[in-house]
Design an enzyme around this catalytic site. Sequence first.
Site, PDB file in Angstrom:
ATOM      1  N   ARG A 124      28.866  31.936  11.733  1.00 49.09           N
ATOM      2  CA  ARG A 124      28.180  32.428  12.958  1.00 49.09           C
ATOM      3  C   ARG A 124      26.705  32.890  12.702  1.00 49.09           C
ATOM      4  O   ARG A 124      26.100  33.747  13.227  1.00 49.09           O
ATOM      5  CB  ARG A 124      28.912  34.006  13.204  1.00 49.09           C
ATOM      6  N   GLU A 240      14.518  34.073  26.883  1.00 52.30           N
ATOM      7  CA  GLU A 240      14.138  33.456  28.340  1.00 52.30           C
ATOM      8  C   GLU A 240      14.718  34.153  29.359  1.00 52.30           C
ATOM      9  O   GLU A 240      15.414  33.758  30.439  1.00 52.30           O
ATOM     10  CB  GLU A 240      14.727  31.926  28.233  1.00 52.30           C
ATOM     11  N   ARG A 244       9.272  33.113  29.271  1.00 54.98           N
ATOM     12  CA  ARG A 244       9.418  32.055  28.453  1.00 54.98           C
ATOM     13  C   ARG A 244       9.817  30.873  29.361  1.00 54.98           C
ATOM     14  O   ARG A 244       9.446  30.007  28.839  1.00 54.98           O
ATOM     15  CB  ARG A 244      10.749  32.433  27.495  1.00 54.98           C
ATOM     16  N   HIS A 255      13.780  16.324  31.565  1.00 55.28           N
ATOM     17  CA  HIS A 255      15.110  16.140  30.967  1.00 55.28           C
ATOM     18  C   HIS A 255      16.027  15.429  31.884  1.00 55.28           C
ATOM     19  O   HIS A 255      16.590  14.724  31.089  1.00 55.28           O
ATOM     20  CB  HIS A 255      15.734  17.499  30.977  1.00 55.28           C
ATOM     21  N   HIS A 267      11.007  12.323  24.399  1.00 55.48           N
ATOM     22  CA  HIS A 267      10.877  13.837  24.923  1.00 55.48           C
ATOM     23  C   HIS A 267       9.348  13.985  25.606  1.00 55.48           C
ATOM     24  O   HIS A 267       9.528  14.106  26.825  1.00 55.48           O
ATOM     25  CB  HIS A 267      11.193  14.775  24.209  1.00 55.48           C
TER      26      HIS A 267
HETATM   27  N1  LIG Z   1      13.534  23.781  20.427  1.00 52.00           N
HETATM   28  C1  LIG Z   1      12.613  23.498  21.334  1.00 52.00           C
HETATM   29  O1  LIG Z   1      11.975  24.592  21.881  1.00 52.00           O
HETATM   30  C2  LIG Z   1      12.068  22.190  21.651  1.00 52.00           C
HETATM   31  C3  LIG Z   1      10.642  22.036  22.192  1.00 52.00           C
HETATM   32  C4  LIG Z   1      10.334  20.969  22.400  1.00 52.00           C
HETATM   33  C5  LIG Z   1      11.109  19.717  22.069  1.00 52.00           C
HETATM   34  N2  LIG Z   1      12.295  19.834  21.712  1.00 52.00           N
HETATM   35  C6  LIG Z   1      13.248  18.909  21.143  1.00 52.00           C
HETATM   36  O2  LIG Z   1      12.487  17.897  20.198  1.00 52.00           O
HETATM   37  C7  LIG Z   1      13.075  16.632  20.238  1.00 52.00           C
HETATM   38  C8  LIG Z   1      11.784  15.672  20.203  1.00 52.00           C
HETATM   39  O3  LIG Z   1      11.119  15.797  19.164  1.00 52.00           O
HETATM   40  P1  LIG Z   1      10.137  14.848  18.309  1.00 52.00           P
HETATM   41  O4  LIG Z   1       9.271  14.271  19.613  1.00 52.00           O
HETATM   42  O5  LIG Z   1       9.760  15.403  17.250  1.00 52.00           O
HETATM   43  O6  LIG Z   1      10.999  13.436  18.175  1.00 52.00           O
HETATM   44  P2  LIG Z   1      12.015  12.982  17.211  1.00 52.00           P
HETATM   45  O7  LIG Z   1      12.610  14.359  16.478  1.00 52.00           O
HETATM   46  O8  LIG Z   1      13.206  12.430  17.800  1.00 52.00           O
HETATM   47  O9  LIG Z   1      11.326  12.244  16.087  1.00 52.00           O
HETATM   48  C9  LIG Z   1      10.731  10.855  16.522  1.00 52.00           C
HETATM   49  C10 LIG Z   1      10.777   9.835  15.570  1.00 52.00           C
HETATM   50  O10 LIG Z   1       9.785   9.867  14.536  1.00 52.00           O
HETATM   51  C11 LIG Z   1      10.725  10.082  13.100  1.00 52.00           C
HETATM   52  N3  LIG Z   1       9.951  10.848  12.278  1.00 52.00           N
HETATM   53  C12 LIG Z   1       9.782  12.227  12.139  1.00 52.00           C
HETATM   54  N4  LIG Z   1       8.768  12.655  11.350  1.00 52.00           N
HETATM   55  C13 LIG Z   1       8.356  11.559  10.778  1.00 52.00           C
HETATM   56  C14 LIG Z   1       7.137  11.379  10.076  1.00 52.00           C
HETATM   57  N5  LIG Z   1       6.491  12.265   9.730  1.00 52.00           N
HETATM   58  N6  LIG Z   1       6.836   9.842   9.841  1.00 52.00           N
HETATM   59  C15 LIG Z   1       7.646   9.056  10.184  1.00 52.00           C
HETATM   60  N7  LIG Z   1       8.596   8.986  11.160  1.00 52.00           N
HETATM   61  C16 LIG Z   1       9.005  10.467  11.532  1.00 52.00           C
HETATM   62  C17 LIG Z   1      12.106  10.868  13.581  1.00 52.00           C
HETATM   63  O11 LIG Z   1      13.039  10.237  12.489  1.00 52.00           O
HETATM   64  C18 LIG Z   1      12.378   9.851  14.677  1.00 52.00           C
HETATM   65  O12 LIG Z   1      12.746   8.507  14.647  1.00 52.00           O
HETATM   66  C19 LIG Z   1      13.820  16.473  21.546  1.00 52.00           C
HETATM   67  O13 LIG Z   1      15.214  16.478  21.382  1.00 52.00           O
HETATM   68  C20 LIG Z   1      13.372  17.692  22.476  1.00 52.00           C
HETATM   69  O14 LIG Z   1      14.550  18.202  23.258  1.00 52.00           O
HETATM   70  C21 LIG Z   1      12.647  21.190  21.303  1.00 52.00           C
HETATM   71  O1  LIG Z   2      10.919  26.747  23.973  1.00 49.59           O
HETATM   72  C1  LIG Z   2      11.145  26.951  25.306  1.00 49.59           C
HETATM   73  O2  LIG Z   2      11.627  27.742  25.827  1.00 49.59           O
HETATM   74  C2  LIG Z   2      10.913  25.657  25.932  1.00 49.59           C
HETATM   75  O3  LIG Z   2      11.122  25.271  27.050  1.00 49.59           O
HETATM   76  C3  LIG Z   2      10.059  24.229  25.389  1.00 49.59           C
HETATM   77  C4  LIG Z   2      10.399  23.085  25.604  1.00 49.59           C
HETATM   78  O4  LIG Z   2       9.156  22.334  25.282  1.00 49.59           O
HETATM   79  C5  LIG Z   2      11.614  22.617  25.064  1.00 49.59           C
HETATM   80  O5  LIG Z   2      11.665  20.982  25.347  1.00 49.59           O
HETATM   81  C6  LIG Z   2      13.030  23.162  25.146  1.00 49.59           C
HETATM   82  O6  LIG Z   2      13.771  22.448  24.365  1.00 49.59           O
HETATM   83  C7  LIG Z   2      13.424  22.989  26.528  1.00 49.59           C
HETATM   84  O7  LIG Z   2      14.565  24.064  26.499  1.00 49.59           O
HETATM   85  P1  LIG Z   2      15.869  23.967  27.651  1.00 49.59           P
HETATM   86  O8  LIG Z   2      16.196  25.273  27.546  1.00 49.59           O
HETATM   87  O9  LIG Z   2      15.010  23.569  28.911  1.00 49.59           O
HETATM   88  O10 LIG Z   2      16.662  22.821  27.181  1.00 49.59           O
HETATM   89 ZN   LIG Z   3       9.709  20.255  25.469  1.00 45.56          ZN
END
Ligand SMILES: NC(=O)c1ccc[n+]([C@@H]2O[C@H](COP(=O)([O-])OP(=O)(O)OC[C@H]3O[C@@H](n4cnc5c(N)ncnc54)[C@H](O)[C@@H]3O)[C@@H](O)[C@H]2O)c1
Ligand SMILES: O=C(O)C(=O)C[C@@H](O)[C@H](O)[C@H](O)COP(=O)(O)O
Ligand SMILES: [Zn+2]
Length: 363
Positions: A124, A240, A244, A255, A267
């Site tokens: 958790r 959120e 947010r 998405h 993404h």
């Molecule tokens: N939690 C959040 O607030 C939030 C915000 C924005 C995006 N996201 C999520 O983030 C993801 C996208 O992340 P991303 O664009 O970083 O892509 P990713 O994590 O898919 O990485 C892209 C590719 O690059 C490789 N890689 C990573 N670092 C590297 C490095 N330094 N050198 C060489 N290769 C490397 C990875 O293994 C992968 O194959 C999506 O799933 C998206 O939904 C989450």
């Molecule tokens: O941090 C946030 O809040 C965002 O919406 C950042 C986005 O760039 C990110 O892709 C996030 O994962 C999207 O969230 P979701 O709640 O729409 O799935």
């Molecule tokens: Zn995003």
Amino acid sequence: MSEAVTRIQVGGTAGSEPYEVLVGRQLLGELAGLIGDRAKRVAVIHPEALDETGEALRADLAEQGFEAIAIQIPNAEESKTAEVAAYCWKALGQSGFTRTDVIVGVGGGATTDLAGFVAATWLRGVRWIAVPTTVLAMVDAAVGGKTGINTAEGKNLVGAFHPPAGVLCDLAALDSLPVNDYVSGLAEVIKAGFIADPVILELIEQDPQAARTPAGPHTAELIERSIKVKAEVVSSDLRESGLREILNYGHTLGHAIEKNERYKWRHGAAVAVGMHFAAELGRLAGRLDDATADRHRTVLEAVGLPLHYRYDQWPKLLETMKVDKKSRGDLLRFIVLDGLAKPTVLEGPDPAVLLAAFGEVGQ
Ligand SMILES: NC(=O)c1ccc[n+]([C@@H]2O[C@H](COP(=O)([O-])OP(=O)(O)OC[C@H]3O[C@@H](n4cnc5c(N)ncnc54)[C@H](O)[C@@H]3O)[C@@H](O)[C@H]2O)c1
Ligand SMILES: O=C(O)C(=O)C[C@@H](O)[C@H](O)[C@H](O)COP(=O)(O)O
Ligand SMILES: [Zn+2]
């Protein structure tokens, strides 16, 4: 000579534990301090592409006296599944991972989303540290505590708000990033520019080609400014409940495109098309001036991000958008701009306006 480290504080204002995002080089020396004295075990979750980095980190932590394990997961979006989460839970169970132990997520946003989700769900909730290695993860995914996985029905539909104990953005990691992944991250940087900090747009517009590489003159400033935008928003609204939502600019359609492409699109590329759509929606809804709407096209195109998507896919995209997390009942909700850096919510837009906006994007 060691370069300066920038420290950006997150949280601490809305009942959440404050933590710092560090931006600089050679930051891994900070890791043990963040892990703290109470941890006996550390699990380093990393993607296949960063096998060497993950193993080096594990060995370093083992040398410092931790029982360190490395958990390798698939690259990119293939890691954001219930099956991969279950694989990590099994590894933690087999290593006797307790509530005082710590997870380190090293990789892009997909890895930090998955590692954070595993940390949120194991016992958790255990502490975790993000070591983002892509632009996108540094400026967005690793900051703010949104963690999660995808399901067959859509993107990030299962997850938890579980902020990290710290974020280490080592700019040296960006040198090995393929250019497409680097540019994908610029979509979230540009998003931060449109919703809150137009200086970001000016820095990119000065030399878009330079902005596409880690060697560009403004790399650190672009990353730091974007982190500050995110930090400010999530510090006042972690869960959120209002503000947010502005971070979701471009994501409602983005998405849906990712799901439609079975997560083979990056993404950031999908979000770029989604921002183009949101700009046209804002314009057609009478909210956004022409100059700011047009600026979306020029800046996104200048760095090599896509603007268009298949027109014939609209019915499917619309269905997927209905289960977006911002929807309320049957009400579709979009983030649009009332002007530069003036994000707002557009609720239940006229279906004809939605289709007309997609008409500008579809081809
Ligand atoms: N939690 C959040 O607030 C939030 C915000 C924005 C995006 N996201 C999520 O983030 C993801 C996208 O992340 P991303 O664009 O970083 O892509 P990713 O994590 O898919 O990485 C892209 C590719 O690059 C490789 N890689 C990573 N670092 C590297 C490095 N330094 N050198 C060489 N290769 C490397 C990875 O293994 C992968 O194959 C999506 O799933 C998206 O939904 C989450
Ligand atoms: O941090 C946030 O809040 C965002 O919406 C950042 C986005 O760039 C990110 O892709 C996030 O994962 C999207 O969230 P979701 O709640 O729409 O799935
Ligand atoms: Zn995003």
